[in-house]
Design an enzyme around this catalytic site. Structure first.
Site, PDB file in Angstrom:
ATOM      1  N   ASP A   1     -18.801 -17.385 -32.408  1.00 48.94           N
ATOM      2  CA  ASP A   1     -17.973 -16.356 -33.038  1.00 48.94           C
ATOM      3  C   ASP A   1     -17.844 -15.117 -32.177  1.00 48.94           C
ATOM      4  O   ASP A   1     -17.021 -14.247 -32.456  1.00 48.94           O
ATOM      5  CB  ASP A   1     -18.551 -15.981 -34.408  1.00 48.94           C
ATOM      6  CG  ASP A   1     -17.914 -16.779 -35.523  1.00 48.94           C
ATOM      7  OD1 ASP A   1     -16.945 -17.505 -35.230  1.00 48.94           O
ATOM      8  OD2 ASP A   1     -18.373 -16.688 -36.669  1.00 48.94           O
TER       9      ASP A   1
ATOM     10  N   ASP B   1     -24.759 -20.312 -48.054  1.00 51.05           N
ATOM     11  CA  ASP B   1     -25.528 -21.550 -48.121  1.00 51.05           C
ATOM     12  C   ASP B   1     -25.920 -21.864 -49.564  1.00 51.05           C
ATOM     13  O   ASP B   1     -25.684 -22.965 -50.061  1.00 51.05           O
ATOM     14  CB  ASP B   1     -26.767 -21.465 -47.220  1.00 51.05           C
ATOM     15  CG  ASP B   1     -27.508 -20.142 -47.359  1.00 51.05           C
ATOM     16  OD1 ASP B   1     -26.994 -19.230 -48.040  1.00 51.05           O
ATOM     17  OD2 ASP B   1     -28.607 -20.019 -46.792  1.00 51.05           O
TER      18      ASP B   1
HETATM   19  O1  LIG Z   1     -19.918 -14.154 -38.449  1.00 51.72           O
HETATM   20  C1  LIG Z   1     -20.889 -14.873 -38.309  1.00 51.72           C
HETATM   21  C2  LIG Z   1     -22.183 -14.484 -38.698  1.00 51.72           C
HETATM   22  C3  LIG Z   1     -23.239 -15.352 -38.504  1.00 51.72           C
HETATM   23  N1  LIG Z   1     -23.049 -16.563 -37.923  1.00 51.72           N
HETATM   24  C4  LIG Z   1     -24.197 -17.461 -37.695  1.00 51.72           C
HETATM   25  O2  LIG Z   1     -24.953 -17.637 -38.869  1.00 51.72           O
HETATM   26  C5  LIG Z   1     -26.267 -18.007 -38.551  1.00 51.72           C
HETATM   27  C6  LIG Z   1     -27.267 -17.274 -39.427  1.00 51.72           C
HETATM   28  O3  LIG Z   1     -27.293 -15.909 -39.145  1.00 51.72           O
HETATM   29  P1  LIG Z   1     -28.623 -15.059 -39.012  1.00 51.72           P
HETATM   30  O4  LIG Z   1     -28.238 -13.713 -38.565  1.00 51.72           O
HETATM   31  O5  LIG Z   1     -29.637 -15.813 -38.253  1.00 51.72           O
HETATM   32  O6  LIG Z   1     -29.060 -14.913 -40.506  1.00 51.72           O
HETATM   33  P2  LIG Z   1     -30.415 -15.325 -41.226  1.00 51.72           P
HETATM   34  O7  LIG Z   1     -30.701 -14.298 -42.238  1.00 51.72           O
HETATM   35  O8  LIG Z   1     -31.502 -15.629 -40.304  1.00 51.72           O
HETATM   36  O9  LIG Z   1     -29.880 -16.654 -41.935  1.00 51.72           O
HETATM   37  C7  LIG Z   1     -30.362 -17.235 -43.102  1.00 51.72           C
HETATM   38  O10 LIG Z   1     -29.560 -16.863 -44.220  1.00 51.72           O
HETATM   39  C8  LIG Z   1     -28.169 -17.181 -44.115  1.00 51.72           C
HETATM   40  C9  LIG Z   1     -27.506 -16.854 -45.416  1.00 51.72           C
HETATM   41  O11 LIG Z   1     -27.650 -15.512 -45.744  1.00 51.72           O
HETATM   42  C10 LIG Z   1     -27.969 -18.659 -43.811  1.00 51.72           C
HETATM   43  O12 LIG Z   1     -26.620 -18.908 -43.550  1.00 51.72           O
HETATM   44  C11 LIG Z   1     -28.787 -19.044 -42.609  1.00 51.72           C
HETATM   45  O13 LIG Z   1     -28.639 -20.408 -42.314  1.00 51.72           O
HETATM   46  C12 LIG Z   1     -30.233 -18.713 -42.856  1.00 51.72           C
HETATM   47  O14 LIG Z   1     -31.021 -19.080 -41.736  1.00 51.72           O
HETATM   48  C13 LIG Z   1     -26.459 -17.693 -37.064  1.00 51.72           C
HETATM   49  O15 LIG Z   1     -26.502 -18.902 -36.340  1.00 51.72           O
HETATM   50  C14 LIG Z   1     -25.212 -16.909 -36.735  1.00 51.72           C
HETATM   51  O16 LIG Z   1     -24.806 -17.120 -35.423  1.00 51.72           O
HETATM   52  C15 LIG Z   1     -21.788 -16.957 -37.538  1.00 51.72           C
HETATM   53  O17 LIG Z   1     -21.609 -18.035 -37.003  1.00 51.72           O
HETATM   54  N2  LIG Z   1     -20.742 -16.101 -37.739  1.00 51.72           N
END
Ligand SMILES: O=c1ccn([C@@H]2O[C@H](COP(=O)(O)OP(=O)(O)O[C@H]3O[C@H](CO)[C@@H](O)[C@H](O)[C@H]3O)[C@@H](O)[C@H]2O)c(=O)[nH]1
Ligand SMILES: [Mn+2]
Length: 594
Positions: free
Chosen positions: A40, A312
């Site tokens: 992204d 999710d």
């Molecule tokens: O515009 C965006 C924003 C995020 N992501 C991806 O989303 C994933 C999760 O983002 P992260 O910042 O790591 O969030 P976390 O809080 O660690 O994520 C948890 O919580 C999210 C929901 O809030 C779930 O989607 C994730 O799978 C879960 O690991 C990463 O691979 C990002 O690259 C995108 O692809 N596009």
């Protein structure tokens, strides 16, 4: 296999690349796998890292398979030391070569799964729906190119730690008595380089609901059935076939090619796509276009659902509402390992986002109560969802209870029976039994008393700060004052002091500091009064509760006297002092009214 990344700075390409390499190297027939990376950030850094990674994979994958390497993310496999002397000479030689090559990069070749890089089109004023949007583009593009009946998705930091994970998940999907049993198979989130306590708790809850409809979808480490993601309901399975094309156009958007592949999926046919994936490139561009989804059901009934930053949970809930079950896959070693959740302000931001996202679901038309009444969500599964969706709401009673002992001490009243009265045993027993019960659960799960205490305190701190702001945020959104944003969490290779609370001048730390100040003020007024008037209002119970609160918020108490990251900045202390004074004043007013 889908990997999402969104920010080359917060999510360093080296992390993404390691995740991709670990996926390319899993033990599974290569021609049945393909790995799609959604970027992204549209970052050249990500792109060229992946180009290099795909060259390196041609050496890495055969090496892993030849020696049955267990950890297939190179940065975890190459520690600073060599394999032990007892390993065979050949391995040692190849290991050295690998290490040299992994540092210099070179080129032999062998078969590896397809690796596809996607950066979808984004434009200002076109909502891109963050991760959910990225997931849907991945779903469509892969539908055109390889159209596998199952899709694994991981966050960029979640490398495959068990090379057999795909095999194991497929066994659950295909090997169960009824092949249509599970909509998705979830593996719990574990993290490397950090104490396991929180993860084990997460696993504990997952295991608890396996017996109902199965674990929640956690956004990473899940193997979804493609037809379920396309909106298939459990009772539609027998009537698959003869799907009207017009309906499909409305549902999936107007790409003839994609509709052909979706119809195949929904009819339960598989295969036939893997031969020439570059042929579908033009069409892939079309379905990754920012306007493609307009007027279709993407994000509403099809794919990853929009409308909550916890996409999710929402997606999993809707799948469960259709009567599907989900499976839990807990192999040894753990399936996937990711970067630990950050501590300090970044961790608070993540918790706030979750609390907001979960409340968005609770307040939406997809909420679990409606799904139980109208849909096919089971009652106990509904309770499990409510338990998690109400995180943000808990901040209010929690704050009230925390303020109560301080209020009583300041106003010289009490909310508990006197120590001499036998009724005091009731609240005391409740408190002791509950604490002992949770402690016992920790010990049964193999965790230490210390982690029980740390988590107990962290729960108090997170509930009264991050979740409180999450609640405010969700309320503002409900009334249309603000819009949800997905703030990406910083991924750090080696976090330190994960159990410590670290401060900055963000508003997150105002509630905690205020709580400490209020209780200190209560002690001061209470003790002074004790000397002059003797005790008749508040009793030992109130002081006990107050001391307990202060112990829970101990990092804040210490923070008042420390400097650096563990110290609370002056601006926060000033704001909190003002709030604490207001509270004390309010207590005084209340007591003079009575
Ligand atoms: O515009 C965006 C924003 C995020 N992501 C991806 O989303 C994933 C999760 O983002 P992260 O910042 O790591 O969030 P976390 O809080 O660690 O994520 C948890 O919580 C999210 C929901 O809030 C779930 O989607 C994730 O799978 C879960 O690991 C990463 O691979 C990002 O690259 C995108 O692809 N596009
Ligand atoms: Mn993450």
């Amino acid at each position: 296999m889908f990997v999402t990344t969104a920010d080359a700075e917060l999510e360093p390409p080296i992390i993404t690349v390691n995740t991709v390499l670990s996926l390319l190297a899993v033990d599974y027939p290569v021609h049945k796998l393909a790995c799609y990376v959604s970027d992204d950030a549209c970052s050249p850094l990500n792109f060229y890292s992946l180009v290099e990674a795909s060259k390196f994979a041609k050496l890495w994958v055969p090496f892993c398979k030849k020696y049955n390497v267990q950890i297939r993310a190179p940065f975890r496999y190459f520690p600073d030391s060599e394999p032990s002397d007892s390993s065979s000479g050949e391995l040692l030689q190849d290991w050295k070569n690998m290490k040299v090559i992994s540092e210099n990069r070179g080129g032999l070749s062998d078969e590896i799964p397809h690796l596809v890089y996607i950066s979808r089109e984004k434009r200002p004023k076109h909502p891109h729906h963050y991760k959910a949007g990225a997931m849907n583009v991945l779903t469509r593009v892969s539908g055109l190119m390889t159209n596998a009946p199952f899709m694994l998705n991981v966050d960029c930091d979640m490398y495959a730690n068990n090379p057999e994970i795909v095999l194991q998940a497929m066994c659950l999907h295909l090997g169960s008595k009824n092949e249509n049993e599970f909509a998705f198979i979830q593996s719990p989130q574990y993290f490397y380089d950090r104490p396991e306590n929180l993860c084990i708790l997460n696993e504990y809850i997952g295991k608890g609901i396996v017996g109902i409809q199965g674990p929640f979808y956690q956004g990473t480490g899940a193997f979804h059935r493609r037809d379920v993601v396309y909106g298939l309901c459990l009772d539609q399975i027998e009537h698959q076939g003869n799907i009207v094309e017009d309906e499909l156009l409305k549902k999936f958007g107007n790409s003839k090619e994609f509709i052909k592949s979706a119809a195949q999926t929904l009819e339960g046919k598989t295969g036939g796509y893997s031969s020439n994936i570059s042929r579908s490139l033009d069409e892939a561009h079309r379905v990754a276009d920012c306007g493609y989804e307009y007027g279709s059901s993407w994000g509403d009934e099809v794919g990853c659902l929009y409308g909550a930053t916890a996409e999710d949970n929402l997606t999993g809930l809707v799948i469960h509402s259709k009567g599907w079950r989900s499976g839990y896959c807990l192999p040894i070693p753990h399936a996937f390992l990711g970067c630990a959740s950050p501590s300090g302000p970044a961790g608070m931001r993540q918790q706030k986002r979750w609390a907001t996202g979960l409340l968005e679901i609770l307040f939406s038309k997809r909420n679990p109560i409606l799904a139980t009444l109208i849909g096919k969500l089971q009652f106990r599964q509904c309770l499990a969802y409510l338990w998690i969706l109400t995180w943000g709401l808990r901040s209010i009673p929690e704050l009230c209870y925390i303020a109560l002992p301080a209020y009583c001490i300041i106003t010289n009243s009490t909310f508990l029976p006197k120590v001499q009265e036998p009724t005091v045993l009731i609240p005391l027993a409740l408190f002791v039994i509950y604490k002992l019960y949770t402690l016992l659960e920790y010990i049964q799960a193999g965790l230490s008393i210390r982690s029980w205490w740390v988590n107990n305190c962290m729960a108090r701190i997170v509930t009264t700060s991050a979740w409180l702001f999450g609640l405010v945020n969700a309320a503002l959104e409900q009334f249309g004052f603000s819009e949800a944003v997905f703030e990406i969490t910083q991924k750090i290779h080696r976090p330190s002091d994960v159990d410590e609370v670290m401060f900055d001048d963000s508003p997150f730390f105002v509630p905690g500091t205020t709580i400490i100040l209020v209780h200190l003020a209560a002690w001061a007024t209470g003790l002074l009064r004790l000397q002059s008037q003797g005790a008749h209002g508040s009793g030992l119970g109130d002081y006990f509760c107050s001391v307990y609160v202060v112990l829970c918020f101990f990092p804040f108490l210490r923070g008042l006297f420390m400097t650096g990251k563990k110290g609370i900045p002056w601006s926060t202390i000033c704001k909190s002092t003002a709030l604490a004074l207001l509270f004390v004043q309010w207590c005084k007013m209340m007591s003079s009214v009575n």
